[in-house]
Design an enzyme around this catalytic site. Sequence first.
Site, PDB file in Angstrom:
ATOM      1  N   SER A  75     -22.833 -25.618 -22.575  1.00 62.17           N
ATOM      2  CA  SER A  75     -24.178 -26.073 -22.217  1.00 62.17           C
ATOM      3  C   SER A  75     -25.144 -24.911 -21.991  1.00 62.17           C
ATOM      4  O   SER A  75     -24.753 -23.822 -21.587  1.00 62.17           O
ATOM      5  CB  SER A  75     -24.124 -26.937 -20.964  1.00 62.17           C
ATOM      6  OG  SER A  75     -23.246 -28.019 -21.128  1.00 62.17           O
TER       7      SER A  75
HETATM    8  N1  SAH Z   1     -18.963 -27.916 -19.452  1.00 65.68           N
HETATM    9  C1  SAH Z   1     -18.762 -27.370 -20.783  1.00 65.68           C
HETATM   10  C2  SAH Z   1     -19.605 -28.042 -21.834  1.00 65.68           C
HETATM   11  C3  SAH Z   1     -18.967 -29.255 -22.299  1.00 65.68           C
HETATM   12  S1  SAH Z   1     -19.574 -30.018 -23.759  1.00 65.68           S
HETATM   13  C4  SAH Z   1     -18.964 -25.864 -20.805  1.00 65.68           C
HETATM   14  O1  SAH Z   1     -19.413 -25.318 -19.815  1.00 65.68           O
HETATM   15  O2  SAH Z   1     -18.622 -25.251 -21.822  1.00 65.68           O
HETATM   16  C5  SAH Z   1     -18.849 -31.606 -23.485  1.00 65.68           C
HETATM   17  C6  SAH Z   1     -17.353 -31.682 -23.549  1.00 65.68           C
HETATM   18  O3  SAH Z   1     -16.992 -33.004 -23.173  1.00 65.68           O
HETATM   19  C7  SAH Z   1     -16.757 -31.442 -24.917  1.00 65.68           C
HETATM   20  O4  SAH Z   1     -15.829 -30.397 -24.858  1.00 65.68           O
HETATM   21  C8  SAH Z   1     -16.076 -32.780 -25.252  1.00 65.68           C
HETATM   22  O5  SAH Z   1     -14.884 -32.645 -25.984  1.00 65.68           O
HETATM   23  C9  SAH Z   1     -15.816 -33.332 -23.878  1.00 65.68           C
HETATM   24  N2  SAH Z   1     -15.599 -34.772 -23.781  1.00 65.68           N
HETATM   25  C10 SAH Z   1     -16.209 -35.781 -24.465  1.00 65.68           C
HETATM   26  N3  SAH Z   1     -15.710 -36.971 -24.072  1.00 65.68           N
HETATM   27  C11 SAH Z   1     -14.765 -36.715 -23.114  1.00 65.68           C
HETATM   28  C12 SAH Z   1     -13.883 -37.530 -22.331  1.00 65.68           C
HETATM   29  N4  SAH Z   1     -13.853 -38.863 -22.430  1.00 65.68           N
HETATM   30  N5  SAH Z   1     -13.057 -36.910 -21.458  1.00 65.68           N
HETATM   31  C13 SAH Z   1     -13.053 -35.560 -21.336  1.00 65.68           C
HETATM   32  N6  SAH Z   1     -13.845 -34.744 -22.058  1.00 65.68           N
HETATM   33  C14 SAH Z   1     -14.690 -35.314 -22.931  1.00 65.68           C
END
Ligand code: SAH
Length: 241
Positions: A75
């Site tokens: 993000s």
């Molecule tokens: N916080 C992260 C950014 C995450 S982007 C950072 O600092 O890098 C969003 C993430 O949510 C992705 O990796 C995606 O695979 C995950 N995601 C999507 N649906 C999800 C679910 N149901 N459970 C867990 N993770 C999920």
Amino acid sequence: MTSPASGIPPPLNGRSFAVLRELMVERQIVARGVHDPRVLAAMRKVPREAFLPEPMRDLAYEDAPVPIAGEQTMSQPYIVALMMEALLLQGGDNVLEIGTGSGYAAAVLGEIAGHVATVERIATLADTAAAKLAELGYVDVHVHQGDGTRGWPPDAPYDAIVVAAGGPQVPDSLKAQLKIGGRLVMPVGADQHAQQLVRLTRLGEADFKRDHLGDVRFVPLLGAEGWQRVEPADKTARDNG
Ligand code: SAH
């Protein structure tokens, strides 16, 4: 890779990353109104570049999300700061993050909270993030692979829950795992690729206060209490996270 889009020359060593990190906090975060001292201290400390693969590290301090594996993103720094501030952490809190991704936001949480559980659905991302967090010494951050729309019941209830992916509504499982008085921050929207950042505060067993914190664009939350499948994004719009 050549120089990043901002025109800042590529960093040559750890000291340059430290300078870029300080500039990130001042220009992208403080300048836009995030003032929580715990959040600012954490973001001044966590080496964002360490959560990116080597060839991507020059992009670590850009004012934008950065692509990681599996078509996911780390993000945008400001959005991480905004979400962390909205959680109203006190220090020492029990926190749940859904969507570990690179592990960067989990590390920021780890600087502030007492215990962090973070759930990632993509196994390779969960493994890479867990290894990086361990290498950097974040012993109170625990990465789990699975469907985070169900939360993480073993460590519930939580003082704060943050969801780093956008869903059609706040999953009931997450609401149920929040302490009375606890806060949940999540992008929510009927459009899979455009959301409102929402904060729920649990006032009672079935009583939640809802605050709207602005428009955001996150990758979709895929799972039992999220979206069932990915729909193509409008590539002209820009993501935050
Ligand atoms: N916080 C992260 C950014 C995450 S982007 C950072 O600092 O890098 C969003 C993430 O949510 C992705 O990796 C995606 O695979 C995950 N995601 C999507 N649906 C999800 C679910 N149901 N459970 C867990 N993770 C999920």
